[in-house]
Design an enzyme around this catalytic site. Structure first.
Site, short mmCIF file in Angstrom:
data_model
loop_
_atom_site.label_atom_id
_atom_site.label_comp_id
_atom_site.label_asym_id
_atom_site.label_seq_id
_atom_site.Cartn_x
_atom_site.Cartn_y
_atom_site.Cartn_z
N HIS A 100 0.85 -1.19 0.00
CA HIS A 100 0.00 0.00 0.00
C HIS A 100 0.89 1.23 0.00
O HIS A 100 2.11 1.15 -0.04
CB HIS A 100 -0.97 -0.03 1.18
CG HIS A 100 -0.32 -0.18 2.52
ND1 HIS A 100 0.48 0.80 3.07
CD2 HIS A 100 -0.35 -1.19 3.43
CE1 HIS A 100 0.90 0.41 4.25
NE2 HIS A 100 0.43 -0.81 4.48
N CYS B 273 -2.27 -9.60 15.40
CA CYS B 273 -1.17 -8.83 16.00
C CYS B 273 0.04 -9.72 16.26
O CYS B 273 1.14 -9.23 16.44
CB CYS B 273 -1.59 -8.22 17.33
SG CYS B 273 -2.92 -7.03 17.26
N CYS C 209 -10.27 -8.20 19.28
CA CYS C 209 -9.04 -7.41 19.44
C CYS C 209 -9.33 -5.95 19.12
O CYS C 209 -9.96 -5.64 18.11
CB CYS C 209 -7.96 -7.95 18.49
SG CYS C 209 -6.53 -6.86 18.37
N LYS D 280 -9.71 0.36 5.63
CA LYS D 280 -10.36 -0.55 4.70
C LYS D 280 -11.88 -0.37 4.74
O LYS D 280 -12.54 -0.43 3.71
CB LYS D 280 -10.00 -2.00 5.04
CG LYS D 280 -8.65 -2.38 4.48
CD LYS D 280 -8.33 -3.83 4.73
CE LYS D 280 -6.89 -4.13 4.33
NZ LYS D 280 -6.42 -5.41 4.83
N HIS E 19 -8.01 -5.17 15.77
CA HIS E 19 -8.62 -5.95 14.69
C HIS E 19 -10.03 -6.32 15.10
O HIS E 19 -10.30 -7.46 15.48
CB HIS E 19 -7.79 -7.22 14.40
CG HIS E 19 -6.38 -6.93 14.02
ND1 HIS E 19 -5.37 -6.82 14.93
CD2 HIS E 19 -5.83 -6.68 12.80
CE1 HIS E 19 -4.24 -6.54 14.29
NE2 HIS E 19 -4.49 -6.44 13.01
N CYS F 18 -3.96 -12.46 19.99
CA CYS F 18 -4.52 -12.02 18.70
C CYS F 18 -3.57 -12.47 17.60
O CYS F 18 -2.41 -12.06 17.56
CB CYS F 18 -4.68 -10.50 18.65
SG CYS F 18 -5.13 -9.93 16.98
N LYS G 266 -8.83 9.59 7.79
CA LYS G 266 -8.01 8.43 8.06
C LYS G 266 -8.26 7.37 6.99
O LYS G 266 -9.38 7.15 6.57
CB LYS G 266 -8.40 7.89 9.44
CG LYS G 266 -7.35 7.00 10.05
CD LYS G 266 -7.69 6.78 11.53
CE LYS G 266 -6.68 5.83 12.16
NZ LYS G 266 -6.82 5.77 13.61
N HIS H 233 3.94 1.58 2.43
CA HIS H 233 5.15 0.87 2.03
C HIS H 233 5.92 1.69 0.99
O HIS H 233 7.14 1.82 1.05
CB HIS H 233 4.82 -0.49 1.38
CG HIS H 233 4.07 -1.44 2.27
ND1 HIS H 233 2.87 -1.98 1.91
CD2 HIS H 233 4.35 -1.93 3.50
CE1 HIS H 233 2.44 -2.80 2.86
NE2 HIS H 233 3.33 -2.78 3.85
#
Length: 549
Positions: free
Chosen positions: A25, A136, A151, A309, A154, A133, A306, A28
RNA sequence: GGCUCAAUAGCUCAGUCGGUAGAGUAGGGGACUCAUAAGCCCUUGGUCGUCAGUUCAAGUCUGACUUGAGCCA
């Protein structure tokens, strides 16, 4: 195979080894563009540079992702690695090493390193139980969990109860040494706000952390207990060390350490703790020198929001490059976003900035000056040299101190300051042309004055292109060609060491082209009557396409 | 809940040791012509997040608060 000499300064920089759970993404891409730029700057200065990137491929999350996709974990990893490599190629990123934690060499390095820490007595067996998790790859405190044992990081994933007998690393033992490190090397962690966070975190007291997992098959077996595998972070950090192995040497820790330590770890702020706390402690335990600096950059928002997804507002770097090209993106992200702080990506602003700076200010400067040189000086540098330019000349004054200024900024990773300093010379050059009006000097047949004006501007444009080349190598190359130099910045500042991942070899004469261009850092390189190239726009203005939403 | 950082022009940001705010970009106007309608000049635009305090003087120092980003394994 490389041309390092004992006197040559070396510089080693890393990106994180990216986790192959997902395709690359924009984050990176951002880290890696910055790393490539700083690597190119050092290569320009003839340093022996190693730019390390790569992938972190172990762990339960990868294993499960692969299973869900119906492929073997290694197949999954290979596929994702291809995606990363394709993106680096599109972004004109020239890494020297691509370190994969599933590489056979890596396991040997991990084993050796583990042994050192083991022999130091810093690894012991203990039990750990709690909510785990998988996403994680970490244990969570019950109080931190959301309703229904989800989590907090997540929210779609439920944590799992684990009662494990694991091996622990004695991090607690290193609290004092770490605090001493931070105190003695105030620039070890940058920027300062991140350093403060780490300081506070360490001051709270450090607990030993588990460095092994049971029931995770996709990992490196513990040398002392093959029933367990090494925790992904302990494994991944060592990938930096594996990357140092030259392809043709025996994969031993000693060989890797020939080039130790790393000068700069570039990371996103999310993985600061691992790099600024765990990693130096691991190295201390193994009795090894520490990296010089860990620099954590910020995150992006998209149009002020922000990126997530669930919002569906992710920025696809591939789509961006395909639409706009690598150079404008490199320029925008490095110039317009304060390195170290959070930034925003806004497509119309991106187009605005890039057009204003690269097309209008810089591009037009080159174009108008070359056209005048063509008309007034037969397409050559005017018949004068740097010594003929008055010490009072405003461009000469700016140009003579610009190299040092830009060097300082690059060394601080202040890419914005780099661009601003160069733009100051570019803008001054445009103003200087208007003030001195070469077209009038020509009509008045003031040839000597005309020559000096054009020389000063041509030389300033050359210097600007040179200093900007780590950020926009192709544009700089184009400018240099138009200025009559046979120089390709992708060769001068690109990697001249073949990589270990199916990269086509550079031309054999590539390395010989790396002659000493270092003096181009100075103002006054152009020589009288040097033949210039044909003027044509170096940067065509972008039009907004709104592809990202 | 504890802690860190940030808040200045429409936008992105500078602003040193306290002395009544700057740049780029965007908007408006002008002169010029070498040039990618570019560049250059002029200009609109800010009670410096809020409220107190210290001071002859606060964007700058102190405290509280608001908003945002993040750390608390």
């Amino acid at each position: 195979m490389n041309h390092s000499t004992n006197t040559q300064q070396s510089f080693t920089v890393t990106t994180p080894l990216y986790y192959v759970n997902d395709i690359p993404h924009i984050g990176h891409a951002y880290t890696t563009m910055a790393a490539d730029t700083i690597a190119r700057w050092h290569r320009l200065k003839q340093h022996n540079v190693l730019l390390i990137t790569g992938t972190d491929e172990h762990g339960q999350k990868i294993e499960r992702t692969a299973v869900a996709a119906g492929v073997a974990p290694q197949v999954h990893c290979d596929r994702i690695v291809e995606r990363f490599d394709a993106l680096w190629s599109k972004l004109d990123i020239q890494y020297d090493r691509f370190s994969r934690t599933t590489a056979p060499n890596h396991q040997l390095i991990v084993n050796e390193f583990f042994r050192r820490v083991w022999d130091r007595g810093d690894i012991y067996k203990g039990t750990q139980q709690g909510w785990y998790c998988v996403s994680c790859e970490e244990f969570k405190e019950e109080r931190d969990l959301l309703a229904d044992k989800h989590c907090p990081l997540h929210p779609s994933k439920q944590v799992e109860w684990r009662d494990e007998s694991n091996y622990f690393f004695r991090l607690s033992k290193y609290q004092q040494p770490l605090e001493a490190l931070y105190a003695e090397h105030p620039n070890f962690i940058l920027p300062t706000s991140r350093r403060n966070e780490v300081l506070k975190f360490v001051a709270q007291g450090l607990q030993d952390f588990s460095i092994s997992r049971v029931n995770v098959n996709w990992g490196i077996p513990l040398p002392t207990d093959p029933q367990q595998t090494i925790y992904v972070w302990f494994d991944a950090l060592l990938g930096y060390m594996t990357a140092l192995l030259d392809p043709d040497v025996e994969p031993t820790l000693d060989n890797a350490l020939q080039r130790w330590p790393i000068n700069l770890h570039l990371i996103g702020k999310d993985i600061l703790r691992f790099h600024a706390v765990y990693w130096p402690a691991m190295l201390m335990s193994a009795g090894l020198p520490l990296p010089e600096r860990v620099f954590a950059h910020g995150y992006f928002t998209k149009d002020g929001k922000k990126i997530s997804k669930s919002e569906g507002n992710a920025i696809d770097p591939i789509a961006l490059v395909d639409r706009y090209g690598a150079e404008p993106l490199r320029y925008y992200f490095l110039k317009e976003i304060e390195f170290g702080q959070d930034g925003d990506f806004n497509e119309s602003r991106f187009v605005e900035i890039v057009n204003a700076d690269l097309a209008n200010s810089l591009g037009n400067l080159i174009n108008r000056t070359l056209n005048m040189s063509k008309k007034y000086c037969q397409g050559r540098v005017p018949n004068c040299n740097a010594e003929d330019i008055s010490p009072d000349n405003p461009l000469k004054i700016l140009g003579q101190k610009l190299g040092a200024e830009v060097d300082t900024a690059y060394n601080k990773l202040a890419f914005r300051d780099v661009c601003e300093a160069i733009l100051t010379l570019v803008r001054s050059s445009n103003k200087y042309i208007d003030d001195l009006a070469p077209w009038t000097l020509f009509k008045q047949e003031k040839h000597s004055e005309l020559a000096q004006v054009l020389y000063a501007v041509l030389e300033s444009a050359r210097l600007s292109a040179y200093l900007l080349s780590p950020i926009v190598p192709k544009i700089s190359t184009d400018i240099y060609h138009q200025l009559g130099f046979d120089l390709d910045f992708d060769i001068v500042t690109g990697n001249h060491i073949s990589t270990n991942l199916n990269k086509s070899e550079l031309p054999v004469d590539g390395a010989s082209a790396v002659e000493n261009w270092e003096h181009h850092l100075e103002w006054g390189v152009l020589t009288a009557n040097h033949l210039l190239g044909e003027p044509r726009p170096i940067f065509t203005k972008l039009e907004i396409a709104s592809i990202t939403n």
